[in-house]
Scaffold this motif. Sequence first.
Motif, PDB file in Angstrom:
ATOM      1  N   THR A 164       0.841  -1.195   0.000  1.00  0.00           N
ATOM      2  CA  THR A 164       0.000   0.000   0.000  1.00  0.00           C
ATOM      3  C   THR A 164       0.878   1.248   0.000  1.00  0.00           C
ATOM      4  OG1 THR A 164      -1.684  -1.198   1.203  1.00  0.00           O
ATOM      5  CG2 THR A 164      -1.851   1.195   1.217  1.00  0.00           C
ATOM      6  N   TYR A 165       0.545   2.179  -0.839  1.00  0.00           N
ATOM      7  CA  TYR A 165       1.338   3.401  -0.967  1.00  0.00           C
ATOM      8  C   TYR A 165       0.470   4.619  -0.689  1.00  0.00           C
ATOM      9  CZ  TYR A 165       4.717   0.496  -3.466  1.00  0.00           C
ATOM     10  OH  TYR A 165       5.614  -0.469  -3.818  1.00  0.00           O
ATOM     11  N   ARG A 166       1.101   5.647  -0.141  1.00  0.00           N
ATOM     12  CA  ARG A 166       0.408   6.935   0.013  1.00  0.00           C
ATOM     13  C   ARG A 166       0.996   7.876  -1.031  1.00  0.00           C
ATOM     14  NH1 ARG A 166       0.135   8.567   5.742  1.00  0.00           N
ATOM     15  NH2 ARG A 166       2.355   8.353   5.572  1.00  0.00           N
ATOM     16  N   LEU A 167       0.119   8.361  -1.924  1.00  0.00           N
ATOM     17  CA  LEU A 167       0.617   9.183  -3.030  1.00  0.00           C
ATOM     18  C   LEU A 167       0.766  10.641  -2.641  1.00  0.00           C
ATOM     19  CD1 LEU A 167      -1.429   7.775  -6.044  1.00  0.00           C
ATOM     20  CD2 LEU A 167       0.597   6.860  -4.955  1.00  0.00           C
TER      21      LEU A 167
ATOM     22  N   ILE B 133      -4.530   6.912  -1.570  1.00  0.00           N
ATOM     23  CA  ILE B 133      -3.954   5.630  -1.151  1.00  0.00           C
ATOM     24  C   ILE B 133      -4.109   4.624  -2.285  1.00  0.00           C
ATOM     25  CG2 ILE B 133      -4.054   3.784   0.565  1.00  0.00           C
ATOM     26  CD1 ILE B 133      -3.419   6.504   1.766  1.00  0.00           C
TER      27      ILE B 133
END
Lengths: 113, 815
Positions: free
Chosen positions: A3-6, A98
């Motif tokens: 999971t990435y937070r942009l 996200i």
Amino acid sequence: MTTYRLGPVDELPVGEGRAYAVGDEMVAVFRLRTGELRAVSAVCPHAGGPLADGLIDAKVVICPLHQHVFALETGHCQTTPHLALRTYPVREESGQMIMNVSPVSGSDSTTTS
Amino acid sequence: MDRLVVVGNGMAGARTVEEILARSDRFAITMFGAEPYGNYNRILLSNVLSGAEDEADIFLNSLPWYAENGIDLRAGVQVTRIDRFARTVRADDGSVTPYDKLVIATGSRPYVPPIDGMHHPRRGFHQGVFAFRTLDDTRAMIRYAHDHDRAVVIGGGLLGLEAARGLQQYGVEVTLVHSPTHLMNAQLDEQGGAILRRCVQKLGIAVEVNARTAAILGRDAVTGVRLADGRTLPCDMVVVAAGIRPNVDLAEVSGLPVERGLVVDDQMRVLDEPDIYAVGECVQHRGQTYGLVAPLWEQARVLADHVSGANPKAAYHGSRTATKLKVAGVDVAAMGVTAPERDDDEFVVFAEPRRGVYKSVVIRDGRLVGATLLGDVSKVAFLLQAFDRGWPLPEERVRLLFDLGAPPAQESAAELDDAAQVCNCNGVSKGDLVATVHGGLKTVSGVMDATRAGKGCGSCKSLIAQIVEWAADGAVEEDESASWYVPGVPLKKPELMAAIRAGGLRSVSAVFDALAGGAEDAKSKMGLVSLLRMMWGDEYVDERGARFINDRVHANIQKDGTFSVVPQMKGGCTTPDQLRRIADVADKYQVPLVKLTGGQRIDLLGIRKEDLPKVWADLDMPSGYAYGKSFRTVKTCVGSDFCRYGVGDSTALGIAIESRFQGLEAPAKLKLAVTGCPRNCAEAYVKDLGVVAIDGGKWEVYVGGAAGAHVRKGDLLATVDSPADVMALTGRFLQYYRENANWLERTYAFVPRIGLDRLRAALEEDADGLDARMAAAVAAYRDPWKEGAEPATPGQFRTALPLRVLPLVPVREGS
């Protein structure tokens, strides 16, 4: 699955797209007029066009180089049927964008061999 | 539901499935295609090679089509065996698929003659050797041709000729090596072949006939080919186009009856196999195999009639093959036999080698049994019908080759037989077209979509239009949406403008909400932005997302995602100071290409998006608008100050025009010019608006000229007495064009559509109104490059590609 937070959703103007390097993926994220987010691969499979620079509506993005039209939801190309974009699940959580990315070895790459 | 499995997703397989779907819905259909695509028109690959068409244009059935029709498409999967006792097919992905009915449509594969060195011991084909059969072959040839110089094409038939012509487009020197004594020996007799050879040589293609290729030379890279007579032709690329053979490997390993092709009966059933059918180029029917598309359509119809039960008596009796095509730029039509075969066959020949024209007909017992036309195919419609239907022939046989006096040459739409095939690519007859029109479709584009006529090579489009017109009895309808200003809002420009004004709609989203039921349409946005800015000027409510990328960042996007920057250089005049700044910018930002444009400016190409604001700041020159649908530039000649012929100061007037109208948005780009005398050095006769100084202090104003893909000399709008009059008239014309032209309608189309008389009257009648609205637009001008100092949106100049400079986003939680 990672999971990435942009970043803050405010950095993405309504009706436009921006490109992000997410892990090993290059992803174009768009903010629709409804506020919903869509994410597809950033590079047009036809001739490498920058899709984040494309015009969008609620359903499609148009590549700025040769006007190929891709569905934002499915990645299908409406103008050249054998082209397709990868799509990514992206959502807003308390003002942040996200995205989940699973390893590429999923459905796409197994069919070729 | 019965399970129908189709092996082969080429033109035959897909067409057969379409025919079956049209007759019955009792089948659950699975299709196997070795290529990883939908289904495309293989005939048009030569157009893709030559660059005449995009890959996208040759697809017949898109992937969604399969889904919509409930077809399970296994693209990229190769069937390895049919078990006709267990009634299953096995594929290379390990799957076993049961069937109730099976259709084999494996098509053909290139015939590769036995030539030494063709194959690499381990890698298959020698690198640099190509067959020309699939989309992937075509792509590979294009890639290779880009950086190789000399090609030998083996095979002087249709495919070889097209390959040779296509490769020339990439600057490759081509030699055609053909082992029979003349080109296209399957369709032409010796004399016709010789004339075709001269035509082909004139195009710059070297031709060797009677020349067998013995070996491909070169170990790692191809260095040449050796002919059987010992000569060597140097080359670095070889294309094999020596014909095709039915692709029957699968049938053979599965124990089905194979001779030259897979043997079928008149119902297209494989011999002694009640549930297995075959269709297309893999088939042998009554001893014949076919490599043309028309027989395949007939076979598909019979197969579908039979397998669906729609007509169990349907039978295929073989096809009389006729071809009509353009090969390497030369029109060729051929049908039946190429030369007399019996003592009493009549043979009528006309040859004019210098013009590249050859015609011959063979007549047996008063019936046409063969015809060959080269270079002039005006009689082909009549000959095809006479050949197909056994029509009685004119006593004077020469009338078969020429139209002597009346009646007129063109076979008119009315005279054409109902069964006559109009579209040879997709097998559509005049009767099919007429039935579609009578079924209620009255637009040419609608009929073409419904029947697919004209969707192949397109050479029959004008005949289709004539037939639709005739069948609709004068009631042809215009495609309604074609008249809308943009595709997403169902209104013509005047009605759209009235609705926008009445509703006070000042933004693109307001227009979609009020006039399109809230449905946004990406394709319509650019046109609406242009219209709203023209109508509302300062009151327009900008939505950045509605602009095309060029207008978001005020530069022209290039193929690699970088941009081109063209500063304003009024009248093509510059100064040492400007040149110095441009040179400094080119150095500082490592600009890959600095180039003079056709509009007398300097183009900096390859600027990265994120550098744009800095480049503008360093240049400190206004935008030249080389990226928009807008007023671009005024080209000028030296005029009267220095030129000994000049009769008017064109430079000063050009600068004045550009200063006043710079950056104005318009339905399409506007290129202007002012030239100081009728010698026309600034090319004013072929501009959207061109001004020419003539003797006596007068100025001519031309409008509607063009010198792009379309070339047109402008129409003389008026001759006026002073530069001030030129300015006034220019403003009125531009404003009238802005208000009345369709989106993307250049002046070369707009001016003839309106007509000069009506245009002059309109400019005169509403002179004050046009002047006032233009003045408002001029006053609203702001140099967009000032935006660099303060971006309009977050990330306006952030790169969209390549992405290596982007900040990598942080991982929030891992797995």
